[in-house]
Enzyme design. Structure first.
Site, mmCIF file in Angstrom:
data_model
loop_
_atom_site.group_PDB
_atom_site.id
_atom_site.type_symbol
_atom_site.label_atom_id
_atom_site.label_comp_id
_atom_site.label_asym_id
_atom_site.label_seq_id
_atom_site.Cartn_x
_atom_site.Cartn_y
_atom_site.Cartn_z
ATOM 1 N N GLY A 12 -90.296 -29.425 -51.625
ATOM 2 C CA GLY A 12 -90.827 -28.440 -50.693
ATOM 3 C C GLY A 12 -90.140 -28.464 -49.332
ATOM 4 O O GLY A 12 -89.649 -29.512 -48.888
ATOM 5 N N ARG A 16 -95.219 -25.645 -42.713
ATOM 6 C CA ARG A 16 -96.213 -25.944 -41.682
ATOM 7 C C ARG A 16 -95.726 -26.999 -40.688
ATOM 8 O O ARG A 16 -96.309 -27.166 -39.616
ATOM 9 C CB ARG A 16 -97.531 -26.391 -42.332
ATOM 10 C CG ARG A 16 -98.365 -25.224 -42.833
ATOM 11 C CD ARG A 16 -99.688 -25.690 -43.374
ATOM 12 N NE ARG A 16 -99.560 -26.245 -44.722
ATOM 13 C CZ ARG A 16 -100.539 -26.862 -45.366
ATOM 14 N NH1 ARG A 16 -101.715 -27.018 -44.789
ATOM 15 N NH2 ARG A 16 -100.347 -27.319 -46.596
ATOM 16 N N GLY A 140 -108.028 -30.206 -54.132
ATOM 17 C CA GLY A 140 -108.497 -30.006 -55.494
ATOM 18 C C GLY A 140 -109.657 -30.937 -55.804
ATOM 19 O O GLY A 140 -109.605 -32.118 -55.480
ATOM 20 N N ASN A 170 -108.801 -34.812 -55.712
ATOM 21 C CA ASN A 170 -107.542 -35.232 -56.305
ATOM 22 C C ASN A 170 -106.551 -35.529 -55.186
ATOM 23 O O ASN A 170 -106.293 -34.698 -54.326
ATOM 24 C CB ASN A 170 -107.017 -34.099 -57.202
ATOM 25 C CG ASN A 170 -105.569 -34.285 -57.583
ATOM 26 O OD1 ASN A 170 -105.106 -35.406 -57.767
ATOM 27 N ND2 ASN A 170 -104.855 -33.175 -57.711
ATOM 28 N N ARG A 333 -76.477 -54.902 -25.150
ATOM 29 C CA ARG A 333 -75.913 -53.899 -26.045
ATOM 30 C C ARG A 333 -75.347 -54.552 -27.310
ATOM 31 O O ARG A 333 -75.242 -55.782 -27.396
ATOM 32 C CB ARG A 333 -74.850 -53.093 -25.294
ATOM 33 C CG ARG A 333 -75.458 -52.173 -24.231
ATOM 34 C CD ARG A 333 -74.412 -51.551 -23.347
ATOM 35 N NE ARG A 333 -73.427 -50.793 -24.120
ATOM 36 C CZ ARG A 333 -72.305 -50.301 -23.593
ATOM 37 N NH1 ARG A 333 -72.024 -50.502 -22.308
ATOM 38 N NH2 ARG A 333 -71.460 -49.627 -24.345
ATOM 39 N N LYS A 351 -72.458 -56.423 -23.042
ATOM 40 C CA LYS A 351 -71.964 -55.600 -24.143
ATOM 41 C C LYS A 351 -70.860 -56.336 -24.896
ATOM 42 O O LYS A 351 -69.875 -56.766 -24.301
ATOM 43 C CB LYS A 351 -71.455 -54.258 -23.609
ATOM 44 C CG LYS A 351 -70.785 -53.369 -24.661
ATOM 45 C CD LYS A 351 -69.288 -53.365 -24.452
ATOM 46 C CE LYS A 351 -68.602 -52.506 -25.503
ATOM 47 N NZ LYS A 351 -67.123 -52.554 -25.363
ATOM 48 N N ASN A 386 -63.182 -53.971 -18.111
ATOM 49 C CA ASN A 386 -62.672 -54.106 -19.475
ATOM 50 C C ASN A 386 -61.996 -52.869 -20.028
ATOM 51 O O ASN A 386 -61.438 -52.908 -21.115
ATOM 52 C CB ASN A 386 -63.833 -54.488 -20.416
ATOM 53 C CG ASN A 386 -64.953 -53.454 -20.412
ATOM 54 O OD1 ASN A 386 -65.182 -52.789 -19.409
ATOM 55 N ND2 ASN A 386 -65.652 -53.333 -21.516
ATOM 56 N N TYR A 387 -61.986 -51.755 -19.300
ATOM 57 C CA TYR A 387 -61.557 -50.481 -19.886
ATOM 58 C C TYR A 387 -60.570 -49.783 -18.955
ATOM 59 O O TYR A 387 -60.843 -49.606 -17.761
ATOM 60 C CB TYR A 387 -62.798 -49.606 -20.096
ATOM 61 C CG TYR A 387 -62.581 -48.288 -20.785
ATOM 62 C CD1 TYR A 387 -61.820 -48.200 -21.953
ATOM 63 C CD2 TYR A 387 -63.155 -47.130 -20.282
ATOM 64 C CE1 TYR A 387 -61.641 -46.981 -22.591
ATOM 65 C CE2 TYR A 387 -62.984 -45.902 -20.925
ATOM 66 C CZ TYR A 387 -62.224 -45.831 -22.072
ATOM 67 O OH TYR A 387 -62.035 -44.630 -22.703
ATOM 68 N N ALA A 423 -66.243 -65.553 -3.862
ATOM 69 C CA ALA A 423 -67.017 -64.312 -3.774
ATOM 70 C C ALA A 423 -66.160 -63.187 -3.224
ATOM 71 O O ALA A 423 -65.337 -63.382 -2.326
ATOM 72 C CB ALA A 423 -68.245 -64.521 -2.891
#
Length: 457
Positions: A12, A16, A140, A170, A333, A351, A386-387, A423
């Site tokens: 089905g 609804r 039913g 039923n 992550r 991550k 990192n990217y 630092a």
């Protein structure tokens, strides 16, 4: 024991639900409801499952995978017509067939097993799973004869006024003698208010053949809830959530506020774990004994070892060791591995990183694509850069290193064992063991210059 089969009705569309997602694929506790049905049927010892697909057949099959065989119902002409589609797979097989709707995710393996055992013990050719409802409108009705046996099942639209007053309904789940089921289906007609081929007509056909038809009544009507709209979907979610939480509590887990705690089926939680309100724990998560989770934490597909605390944080697809302290407001992550007695503090994001034993990343840092050794202190505001816009690179921080606040570690780079990073440094080259790295502009003070600025203003 005879062979046991199952036919899952999942063809089905579910108009609804008012959704582009096909009805049986709507999730209950994070899993498509048809998968709950198949899981419980198989857990009851039924090995051969045939799912009747129609609307969204390919999507349904993709979600279920090889857990079932499939038969296609091209036109939806009723439940009897749907079951007929399984005949090519199940015909001439001797045994018991359970027929169940794919939108009834709350029926348990215990109920399926008890239904089949009752059916076979009674020597019945058909058994109806029934329950009683205070308001059975739309269901039913199960009509019994003077001896209390099942005489027939009448759909609500076809029921007389006296039949509509019957409370026993039923549930849409049945057991049949497999061979007699398909024989009887050949005699089902569509002469009714809906113009459909009702599976329930098989009951009357078998009775007319003097075959034994029984009913198996379960007291908890909630278990048989059929999900036909979003209201029922929310009810199913609430019932299953309560069921899962109660099971964990009976197994020795403290859930402070079960109404505000969401734990998916399949999650494993050890004794004396404490779960505070607002937590969502899902997927293949394992939480070992004496851990404390929450409040307001989200954990997905994680292993959390004993005595660890996670507060106000999110963790996914990662491993977290013993006596680790995480949060508040930490994001772990995927592919991270936090070793024993580490500390990951407030507003820290980790991550695809290993954090060694007894290391600390306490405040306001991003540590991604990194291998951090043991007894390392990472200062506030530290970033592993990192990217480069195309590729990710590894940062290695070896045992006993100390990284000062507000440092940028430009990967690929290694911070040697026992070394210090001053630092405010931006580190672009490897730091040898036991060295001090300083990478910042030399301070220059201009005496009285601030006074000149103030006078000018």
């Amino acid at each position: 024991m005879s062979e046991r089969f199952a036919v899952i009705l999942a063809a089905g569309q579910g108009t609804r639900m008012k959704s582009k997602l096909y009805k049986v694929l709507h999730p209950v506790m994070g899993r498509p409801m048809v998968k709950h049905v198949i899981e419980q049927v198989k857990a009851a010892g039924i090995r051969e499952v045939v799912t009747i697909v129609g609307h969204g057949a390919e999507q349904v099959k993709e979600n279920i995978g090889d857990e079932s065989k499939y038969a296609l119902q091209e036109e939806q002409l009723g439940t009897g017509h749907a079951v007929v589609q399984a005949e090519e797979i199940l015909k001439n097989k001797s045994g018991t067939t359970v027929v169940v709707c794919g939108d009834t995710p709350l029926i348990t393996k215990e109920t399926y097993a008890a239904l089949v055992e009752h059916h076979e013990r009674e020597g019945s050719k058909a058994t109806v799973l029934t329950t009683e409802m205070p308001d059975p409108t739309g269901y039913g009705r199960v009509i019994r004869n003077a001896d209390g046996d099942v005489e027939r099942i009448v759909e609500h639209k076809d029921a007389s006024e006296s039949e509509k007053r019957v409370k026993e309904i039923n549930t849409g789940t049945f057991c049949f003698d497999n061979e007699m089921l398909f024989q009887a289906l050949q005699n089902v007609s569509n002469e009714n208010a809906q113009g459909e081929y009702y599976l329930t007509d098989v009951i009357e056909i078998l009775k007319n053949q003097s075959r034994k038809v029984s009913a198996f009544l379960i007291p908890d009507a909630n278990e048989t809830l059929g999900v036909n709209d979003r209201v029922a979907l929310a009810q199913a979610e609430k019932i299953m959530k309560q069921r899962v939480n109660e099971q964990h509590m009976r197994n020795g887990v403290t859930i402070i506020d079960p109404d505000q705690t969401y734990i998916q089926p399949g999650v494993v939680i050890g004794q004396d774990v404490v779960i505070h309100p607002g937590c969502v724990i899902s997927g293949d998560t394992v939480i070992e004994s004496n851990a404390v989770i929450g409040p307001n934490s989200e954990i997905t597909n994680c292993y959390v070892d004993a005595y660890t605390t996670i507060r106000h944080s999110v963790a996914a697809d990662s491993k977290i060791g013993k006596r680790v302290n995480i949060g508040p407001y930490t994001h772990i992550r995927p592919a991270s591995d936090i070793h024993d007695e580490a500390k990951i503090g407030n507003f820290v994001e980790i991550k695809k990183t290993t954090i060694g034993e007894n290391s600390k990343v306490s405040h306001l840092s991003y540590i991604g694509d990194a291998d951090v050794g043991s007894n390392v202190n990472v200062g506030c505001g530290t970033i592993t850069v990192n990217y480069d816009g195309k590729n990710k690179f590894l940062t290695t921080i070896e045992d006993d290193a100390f990284v000062g606040c507000n440092s940028n570690l430009i990967a690929p780079v290694t911070i040697g064992k026992g070394s210090y990073v001053a630092a405010g440094s931006t580190i672009t080259k490897d730091v040898p063991d036991d060295a001090l790295a300083v990478a910042r502009g030399r301070q220059s003070n201009k005496e009285g210059y601030a006074t000149k600025i103030k006078n000018r203003l």
